[in-house]
Write a protein that holds these residues in place. Sequence first.
Motif, PDB file in Angstrom:
ATOM      1  N   VAL A  13       1.056  -1.182  -0.060  1.00  0.00           N
ATOM      2  CA  VAL A  13       0.133  -0.034   0.122  1.00  0.00           C
ATOM      3  C   VAL A  13       0.960   1.258  -0.089  1.00  0.00           C
ATOM      4  O   VAL A  13       0.469   2.188  -0.586  1.00  0.00           O
ATOM      5  N   ARG A  17       0.745   4.065  -3.068  1.00  0.00           N
ATOM      6  CA  ARG A  17       0.732   5.433  -2.630  1.00  0.00           C
ATOM      7  C   ARG A  17       1.717   6.138  -3.352  1.00  0.00           C
ATOM      8  O   ARG A  17       1.485   7.522  -3.767  1.00  0.00           O
ATOM      9  N   THR A  60      -9.445   2.861  -7.498  1.00  0.00           N
ATOM     10  CA  THR A  60      -8.643   2.638  -6.501  1.00  0.00           C
ATOM     11  C   THR A  60      -7.285   3.325  -6.836  1.00  0.00           C
ATOM     12  O   THR A  60      -6.529   3.818  -5.977  1.00  0.00           O
ATOM     13  N   ARG A  64      -5.260   6.280  -5.214  1.00  0.00           N
ATOM     14  CA  ARG A  64      -4.265   5.942  -4.352  1.00  0.00           C
ATOM     15  C   ARG A  64      -3.702   6.631  -3.226  1.00  0.00           C
ATOM     16  O   ARG A  64      -3.306   6.102  -2.276  1.00  0.00           O
ATOM     17  N   LYS A  66      -5.485   8.416  -1.205  1.00  0.00           N
ATOM     18  CA  LYS A  66      -6.101   8.263  -0.096  1.00  0.00           C
ATOM     19  C   LYS A  66      -6.024   7.139   0.671  1.00  0.00           C
ATOM     20  O   LYS A  66      -6.649   6.788   1.915  1.00  0.00           O
ATOM     21  N   LEU A  67      -5.184   6.022   0.270  1.00  0.00           N
ATOM     22  CA  LEU A  67      -4.938   4.697   1.057  1.00  0.00           C
ATOM     23  C   LEU A  67      -4.294   4.987   2.151  1.00  0.00           C
ATOM     24  O   LEU A  67      -3.246   5.736   2.397  1.00  0.00           O
ATOM     25  N   ASP A  68      -4.837   4.249   3.302  1.00  0.00           N
ATOM     26  CA  ASP A  68      -4.086   4.389   4.582  1.00  0.00           C
ATOM     27  C   ASP A  68      -3.377   3.005   4.813  1.00  0.00           C
ATOM     28  O   ASP A  68      -4.253   2.139   4.983  1.00  0.00           O
ATOM     29  N   ILE A  73      -6.527  -3.173   3.647  1.00  0.00           N
ATOM     30  CA  ILE A  73      -6.807  -2.941   2.351  1.00  0.00           C
ATOM     31  C   ILE A  73      -8.138  -3.504   1.836  1.00  0.00           C
ATOM     32  O   ILE A  73      -8.772  -3.108   1.013  1.00  0.00           O
ATOM     33  N   TYR A  76     -11.204  -1.649   2.226  1.00  0.00           N
ATOM     34  CA  TYR A  76     -11.442  -0.467   1.349  1.00  0.00           C
ATOM     35  C   TYR A  76     -11.752  -1.162  -0.068  1.00  0.00           C
ATOM     36  O   TYR A  76     -12.723  -0.645  -0.775  1.00  0.00           O
TER      37      TYR A  76
END
Length: 186
Positions: A13, A17, A60, A64, A66-68, A73, A76
Amino acid sequence: MRGPDDTLERDLVEKVRAGNRAAFDQLAAIHLPRLLSLSRRMLGSGDEAQDALQNALASTWIARAKLDPSKPIAAYLTTVTLNKCRDRLRRRKAAMLLGLGAFDPDLPVASDAPDAESEIADRQALRQVSREIEHLPILLREALVLVAIDGRSQREAAELLGVTEKTIETRVYRARQRLREKLDFV
């Protein structure tokens, strides 16, 4: 406590990002079978499911940033996939209201029965159940698919859909009740 798979996903992830496409492909590959199965169950059509999943993955990738990495995952990706399925279901409903065509799911199923007669009966039953699931209200269908078909706990389904566990329990119960009313073999 995080396991090795969680650490791998967190690292992927972080790379996604940063714009690493290979990491995104690897991350998507991990979840692809489960997400495709979820899409097929929601939409009833393999082609539509693949399209919805492609749209979910594209969304997605675009979002990307915004992914934490500290959050799972899988949740999400499931939420984005469900949203794309909902979009397709709304478009399908609008098309049907306008008389632009009907939808007939044809989901083949592997049969444990050795004889052809049992296999035909099983396929007919699956088609009938699939059609009835498709006619359930979306809120009931989502809960049923997540819990009964995708194998998620009621807690997981509640978190994904942003409702309480009791709400999921009630929706699954009502979905099953409606199916029992429509089908004599469930």
